[in-house]
Design a protein around this motif. Structure first.
Motif, PDB file in Angstrom:
ATOM      1  N   GLU A  24       0.832  -1.173   0.220  1.00  0.00           N
ATOM      2  CA  GLU A  24       0.002  -0.012   0.033  1.00  0.00           C
ATOM      3  C   GLU A  24       0.934   1.290   0.024  1.00  0.00           C
ATOM      4  OE1 GLU A  24      -2.586   0.276   3.277  1.00  0.00           O
ATOM      5  OE2 GLU A  24      -3.275  -1.770   3.117  1.00  0.00           O
TER       6      GLU A  24
ATOM      7  N   GLU B 231       0.909   5.171   0.792  1.00  0.00           N
ATOM      8  CA  GLU B 231       0.396   6.099   1.633  1.00  0.00           C
ATOM      9  C   GLU B 231       1.289   7.418   1.578  1.00  0.00           C
ATOM     10  OE1 GLU B 231      -2.192   4.331   5.265  1.00  0.00           O
ATOM     11  OE2 GLU B 231      -0.355   5.126   5.827  1.00  0.00           O
TER      12      GLU B 231
ATOM     13  N   GLU C 200      -6.554   9.382   3.533  1.00  0.00           N
ATOM     14  CA  GLU C 200      -6.238   8.762   4.965  1.00  0.00           C
ATOM     15  C   GLU C 200      -6.568   9.651   6.096  1.00  0.00           C
ATOM     16  OE1 GLU C 200      -5.408   6.149   6.404  1.00  0.00           O
ATOM     17  OE2 GLU C 200      -5.374   4.688   5.066  1.00  0.00           O
TER      18      GLU C 200
ATOM     19  N   GLN D  30      -3.309  13.440   3.619  1.00  0.00           N
ATOM     20  CA  GLN D  30      -2.780  12.207   3.470  1.00  0.00           C
ATOM     21  C   GLN D  30      -3.774  11.161   2.532  1.00  0.00           C
ATOM     22  OE1 GLN D  30      -2.524   9.520   6.875  1.00  0.00           O
ATOM     23  NE2 GLN D  30      -0.577   8.924   6.034  1.00  0.00           N
TER      24      GLN D  30
ATOM     25  N   GLU E 102      -4.204   7.215   0.127  1.00  0.00           N
ATOM     26  CA  GLU E 102      -3.568   6.143  -0.050  1.00  0.00           C
ATOM     27  C   GLU E 102      -3.753   5.321  -1.416  1.00  0.00           C
ATOM     28  OE1 GLU E 102      -4.110   3.058   3.170  1.00  0.00           O
ATOM     29  OE2 GLU E 102      -4.414   1.449   1.672  1.00  0.00           O
TER      30      GLU E 102
ATOM     31  N   VAL F 296      -0.413  10.858  12.846  1.00  0.00           N
ATOM     32  CA  VAL F 296      -0.618   9.650  12.205  1.00  0.00           C
ATOM     33  C   VAL F 296       0.354   9.778  11.114  1.00  0.00           C
ATOM     34  CG1 VAL F 296      -2.037   8.117  10.687  1.00  0.00           C
ATOM     35  CG2 VAL F 296      -2.793   8.876  12.872  1.00  0.00           C
TER      36      VAL F 296
ATOM     37  N   HIS G 236       2.119  -0.838   4.306  1.00  0.00           N
ATOM     38  CA  HIS G 236       1.799  -2.179   4.497  1.00  0.00           C
ATOM     39  C   HIS G 236       2.101  -3.137   3.363  1.00  0.00           C
ATOM     40  CE1 HIS G 236      -1.346   0.106   7.193  1.00  0.00           C
ATOM     41  NE2 HIS G 236       0.040   0.400   7.558  1.00  0.00           N
TER      42      HIS G 236
ATOM     43  N   HIS H 198      -2.406   3.943  16.499  1.00  0.00           N
ATOM     44  CA  HIS H 198      -2.308   5.007  15.332  1.00  0.00           C
ATOM     45  C   HIS H 198      -2.456   3.915  14.142  1.00  0.00           C
ATOM     46  CE1 HIS H 198      -1.069   8.059  17.879  1.00  0.00           C
ATOM     47  NE2 HIS H 198      -0.540   8.703  16.880  1.00  0.00           N
ATOM     48  N   TRP H 199      -2.996   2.751  14.133  1.00  0.00           N
ATOM     49  CA  TRP H 199      -3.143   1.628  13.143  1.00  0.00           C
ATOM     50  C   TRP H 199      -1.784   1.245  12.634  1.00  0.00           C
ATOM     51  CZ3 TRP H 199      -8.262   2.923   9.588  1.00  0.00           C
ATOM     52  CH2 TRP H 199      -9.274   2.823  10.497  1.00  0.00           C
TER      53      TRP H 199
ATOM     54  N   LYS I 128       1.451  -4.871   8.842  1.00  0.00           N
ATOM     55  CA  LYS I 128       1.034  -3.311   8.998  1.00  0.00           C
ATOM     56  C   LYS I 128       2.153  -2.334   9.490  1.00  0.00           C
ATOM     57  CE  LYS I 128      -2.896  -1.825  10.228  1.00  0.00           C
ATOM     58  NZ  LYS I 128      -3.678  -1.378   9.177  1.00  0.00           N
TER      59      LYS I 128
END
Ligand code: GLU
Ligand code: MG
Length: 465
Positions: free
Chosen positions: A144, A146, A207, A212, A214, A258, A263, A321-322, A356
């Protein structure tokens, strides 16, 4: 051998002629260094055949370059001597939509005698893919991307390390349609450029952080997935420039906010059959898939030195924060470092897993190679995934986390590098020269930023990747 070389020469000449006819003047040959930076040599299109035959010279010292362009040394690499040859992968030569007159190709690195350079990250990724194939496993992977987009400064950009006000071209809320409306021309140009370059975009969305976005692209074999993420990033950068914008892929654009993840999604197949869709198996995971993922989970502390390679990476790695900062896995759990994505039962590509924790400062070739090595080690040592975790481990008390056996992943680059240094499976897979060069770069990055405040680290690294 001779006829193969002649065939390649012929293929390269035809390709060069086609590129010239398309108006391509220059071809950029990129490879990614151990600090995660895409370094480049470019050749005129008519020199492509010569480059494919003899390679293009580049010093091995770049293996020990750091993200601020300083030079360190390992036991095997460093200093001004020697030369390597960059060989473009002709199958991946791509005309760049947002850089008229330019094409791009990823490169493999060989020595002057034509032997593989032991620290070539792309060949490491290929070796690990072949090692998996020898064990009967096929991997599909995808990163991915971002990024945070800002307006390019009117005057000269701020000096590296100096803080600068960030001027966002969109103001809408996280995941909000407002941002898509505000930047619709830009976002359309990003997807259009990717699609004419043959990159299969799956989706694009705003995002969480200011500015942001993605983009996700279709899974591919591991080396291609790593090539793709390089191409995606450089394409977004080029489209941004054409719109008077600037793209930051840095792990931490603004300390405390963030960050940008990168990922890594992966799925396993044997004889064309998904190992994530096994009938009657828990979570659909065949034993080999469980062992492979268990191997990744176990190796995560060491893998962080590959996938989260900068002191800036550790600004991003905050609980809740994922970003997946705990060494645990979960089914569709966005706070687990390893997330299992089950997908709809009738979706043949739905079942896969996601690491992640990684970010875009990582060399993607090292990332895919090291993850495969860790997974294969998991199979060899008959690892099994433990129980999955639900919920955010970050909100649990220390005692409850300990009761569930959830450990925090390294919170500093030093800690991650120490784990990589001691990882026998990763040492064996990478080989001494590559392993040593990666560690030397990590140690130099730590030392460089040892006294820096978080804001200064974010500012110094914001535009590096
Ligand atoms: N930006 C988050 C990160 O730092 C990821 C958000 C998401 O789950 O896509 O990894
Ligand atoms: Mg995301």
């Amino acid at each position: 051998m001779g006829s193969r070389a002649a065939e390649q020469r012929q293929e390269a000449r035809q390709l060069a002629a086609r590129l010239s006819a398309e108006g391509v003047r220059n071809v950029a040959l990129t490879w990614v260094d151990n600090a995660g930076i895409a370094r480049v040599k470019t050749v005129p299109a008519e020199r492509l055949a010569a480059a494919a035959e003899r390679g293009v010279g580049m010093s091995p010292v770049f293996d020990v370059f750091t993200s601020d362009d300083a030079i360190t040394a390992s036991d095997h690499l460093g200093g001004p001597d020697g030369d390597l040859r960059l060989f473009p992968d002709l199958e991946r030569v791509t005309t760049l939509a947002a850089q008229p007159g330019w094409a791009w190709a990823p490169a493999d690195r060989y020595d002057q005698l034509g032997l593989p350079h032991p620290a070539c990250q792309r060949q490491f990724a290929r070796r690990m893919t072949e090692r998996a194939a020898a064990a009967g496993l096929e991997l599909r992977m995808g990163f991915e991307t971002e990024w945070v987009v800002t307006r390019a400064p009117a005057g000269p950009p701020a000096a590296t390390g100096a803080d600068e006000p960030l001027d966002y071209p969109c103001t809408g809320p996280a995941y909000g349609m407002t941002r898509v409306v505000e930047l619709s021309d830009y976002l359309r140009d990003v997807t259009e450029a990717l699609s004419v370059q043959g990159v299969d975009v799956l989706q694009l969305h705003p995002e969480y952080a200011p500015g942001q976005f993605e983009v996700t692209t279709a899974p591919a074999d591991p080396v291609r997935a790593a090539d793709d993420v390089v191409l995606v990033r450089e394409t977004i950068r080029a489209v941004s420039v054409r719109h008077g914008l600037r793209a930051s892929f840095a792990p931490s654009v603004v300390a405390g906010q963030v960050g940008n993840g990168c990922h890594l999604h992966l799925s396993l197949y044997r004889d064309g059959t998904s190992l994530h869709r096994t009938h009657d198996a828990q979570w659909g995971l065949a034993p080999d898939a469980s062992a492979f993922l268990g191997g990744i989970l176990g190796a995560l502390p060491a893998l962080l030195a590959i996938g989260c390679p900068s002191p800036a990476s550790y600004l991003r790695l905050q609980p809740s924060h994922w970003a997946g900062v705990y060494q645990c896995w979960g089914v569709e759990n966005r706070e687990a470092a390893l997330r299992l994505i089950t997908g709809a039962p009738d979706d043949p590509d739905g079942g896969h897993a996601e690491v992640k924790t990684f970010d875009a400062a990582a060399n993607p070739y090292l990332a895919v190679g090291a993850v495969i090595a860790a997974g294969l080690h998991g199979i060899e040592s008959a690892t099994r995934l433990p129980e999955p975790q639900t919920g955010d481990p970050g909100v649990l008390g220390v005692r409850e986390r300990a009761r569930r056996g959830i450990v925090r992943l390294p919170a500093t680059l030093t800690e991650a590098a120490d784990r990589l240094e001691k990882s026998a499976p990763l040492y064996e897979a990478m080989g001494e020269v590559l392993h040593g060069a990666v560690l030397a770069v990590r140690r130099a990055e730590e030392a460089h930023f040892a006294e820096s405040e978080d804001d200064a680290i974010a500012a110094a690294t914001r535009w590096r990747w």
